[in-house]
Design a protein around this motif. Structure first.
Motif, PDB file in Angstrom:
ATOM      1  N   UNK A   1       0.800  -1.218   0.000  1.00  0.00           N
ATOM      2  CA  UNK A   1       0.000   0.000   0.000  1.00  0.00           C
ATOM      3  C   UNK A   1       0.836   1.273   0.000  1.00  0.00           C
ATOM      4  N   UNK A   2       2.170   1.107  -0.072  1.00  0.00           N
ATOM      5  CA  UNK A   2       3.075   2.258   0.016  1.00  0.00           C
ATOM      6  C   UNK A   2       4.025   2.357  -1.175  1.00  0.00           C
ATOM      7  N   UNK A   3       3.757   1.577  -2.237  1.00  0.00           N
ATOM      8  CA  UNK A   3       4.728   1.482  -3.328  1.00  0.00           C
ATOM      9  C   UNK A   3       5.053   2.842  -3.934  1.00  0.00           C
ATOM     10  N   UNK A   4       4.027   3.628  -4.238  1.00  0.00           N
ATOM     11  CA  UNK A   4       4.289   4.927  -4.879  1.00  0.00           C
ATOM     12  C   UNK A   4       5.045   5.855  -3.934  1.00  0.00           C
ATOM     13  N   UNK A   5       4.692   5.826  -2.648  1.00  0.00           N
ATOM     14  CA  UNK A   5       5.374   6.684  -1.675  1.00  0.00           C
ATOM     15  C   UNK A   5       6.829   6.264  -1.499  1.00  0.00           C
ATOM     16  N   UNK A   6       7.075   4.947  -1.432  1.00  0.00           N
ATOM     17  CA  UNK A   6       8.454   4.451  -1.312  1.00  0.00           C
ATOM     18  C   UNK A   6       9.239   4.818  -2.572  1.00  0.00           C
ATOM     19  N   UNK A  18      13.513   7.543  -4.622  1.00  0.00           N
ATOM     20  CA  UNK A  18      13.916   7.758  -6.020  1.00  0.00           C
ATOM     21  C   UNK A  18      14.241   6.439  -6.714  1.00  0.00           C
ATOM     22  N   UNK A  19      13.323   5.480  -6.560  1.00  0.00           N
ATOM     23  CA  UNK A  19      13.457   4.179  -7.210  1.00  0.00           C
ATOM     24  C   UNK A  19      12.158   3.885  -7.935  1.00  0.00           C
ATOM     25  N   UNK A  20      12.170   2.870  -8.796  1.00  0.00           N
ATOM     26  CA  UNK A  20      10.955   2.499  -9.505  1.00  0.00           C
ATOM     27  C   UNK A  20      10.025   1.727  -8.579  1.00  0.00           C
ATOM     28  N   UNK A  21       8.753   1.656  -8.939  1.00  0.00           N
ATOM     29  CA  UNK A  21       7.802   0.893  -8.129  1.00  0.00           C
ATOM     30  C   UNK A  21       8.136  -0.593  -8.154  1.00  0.00           C
TER      31      UNK A  21
END
Length: 371
Positions: free
Chosen positions: A15-20, A25-28
């Protein structure tokens, strides 16, 4: 709560992929390896770590593992380095594999005689709660606290749980040297290997659909209902766990086929072309009932088949479960590319048929002989 913290630590990144992704500064796709790193750690740790710690007293071991969760989630919250973070996630998986292997045996030891299955179901309720709310909870915490704040919150929860365990949970001795059986001896006990095979086949069949539920729903024209269907699946899981918790101690050999039968009923609805909204919603609930009670049934079976080596036997089940998650993902991806998501129910039904045969012949017969 230990089960809740363990599974929440594993699945919350979904549930945090976009925030991480934005924050580091990495891809999803790289952010998704937060979950992979945990799963790999859990997969490789369950059997060897359980074997190495089986002689230790249970309460200090549980406190150490919870302390480990507090530490690795805190490192995740503070780290800005992807390699350090993935290493922390891997170590979290090592702790997770050990926790999963010991929880059922610990619950059975605390339970009154004849109520071990209900105790396993109660302890498993934490995992079901995390399954239902873990991803949306992680997303909500991420919006309020940031993704690192969300992991910091879980770290604090693990620390508070340590205090709670220290105050109220009784301690039990580990297995003494003369009591410990070799891993192979435990596996060769009647019904133990069969139970791990049931777990492996059922979870493969489940994850072929669960991991790729979005393309599957798209194939049957229900993609817009994804969130609601997953919610209904979660509600069904809670109901299935409650059903098994109430009946498993008295009717263990019946509850196994019943749980698989619920999943078969859902698969039959999909195979015979159920695409209307209400039947799909019903099938999601039925599927959830099956999955929600399945873990408690197999853990109770293992507790009866290997009562003096529960932790080691449970570690084998944990390894089978995590292996099946990976195999289900591989199999589902292959089917999706080669034959489309419409093939999922047919393949899963075939695998589940094998699971049912193993359950009836390889698990229930040894259980009935132990009465």
């Amino acid at each position: 709560m230990a089960a809740f913290v363990t599974l929440l630590t594993e699945i919350m990144p979904a549930g945090l992929l976009s925030a991480i992704s934005t924050g580091m500064s990495i891809s999803e796709s790289v952010a998704g390896q937060f979950i992979t790193a945990f799963a790999v750690g859990a997969l490789i740790s369950a059997i060897p770590v359980t074997a190495m710690t089986r002689s230790l007293r249970r309460k200090p071991l549980l406190l150490f593992l919870l302390g480990g969760f507090a530490a690795v989630n805190l490192i995740t919250a503070l780290s800005g380095n992807i390699y350090l973070t993935l290493a922390a996630r891997f170590v979290a998986g090592l702790f997770g594999g050990a926790v999963w292997s010991m929880l059922a045996g610990y619950a059975v030891r605390m339970a009154p005689p004849g109520m071990g299955g209900r105790a396993i179901a109660i302890s498993g309720a934490g995992a079901t709660a995390a399954l239902v709310v873990g991803v949306p909870l992680g997303s909500a915490l991420g919006h309020v606290l940031g993704w690192q704040g969300a992991f910091g919150m879980v770290s604090g929860l693990a620390f508070v749980l340590m205090i709670w365990v220290q105050r109220i949970i009784p301690d039990f001795p580990g297995e003494q040297g003369g009591e410990r059986e070799k891993l192979l001896t435990v596996l060769l006990r009647p019904g133990v290997a069969a139970t791990t095979a049931v777990i492996l086949t059922y979870i493969i069949g489940h994850n072929i659909i669960y991991i790729f539920v979005e393309p599957f729903l798209r194939a049957i024209g229900q993609a817009r209902s994804l969130d609601l269907i997953l919610l209904l699946f979660g509600i069904g899981s809670i109901g299935g766990l409650a059903l098994v918790g109430a009946l498993v101690d008295r009717h263990l050999t019946v509850m196994g086929p019943v749980q698989l039968g619920f999943f078969m009923a859902a698969l039959a609805m999909w195979m015979f072309g159920a695409t209307a909204t209400l039947p799909i919603y019903l099938s999601a609930v039925i599927w959830g009932i099956s999955f929600g009670g399945f873990g408690a049934v197999t853990q109770t079976a293992i507790a009866r088949l290997a009562p003096d080596s529960m932790d080691v036997a449970q570690s084998m089940c944990t390894t089978a479960w995590n292996s099946a998650v990976a195999l289900g993902g591989v199999a589902g991806g292959f089917l999706l590319d080669r034959s489309g998501a419409g093939s999922f129910p047919i393949v899963s039904a075939g695998i589940l048929g094998v699971s049912l045969i193993i359950l009836v012949v390889g698990v229930n017969r040894p259980l009935m002989r132990r009465r």
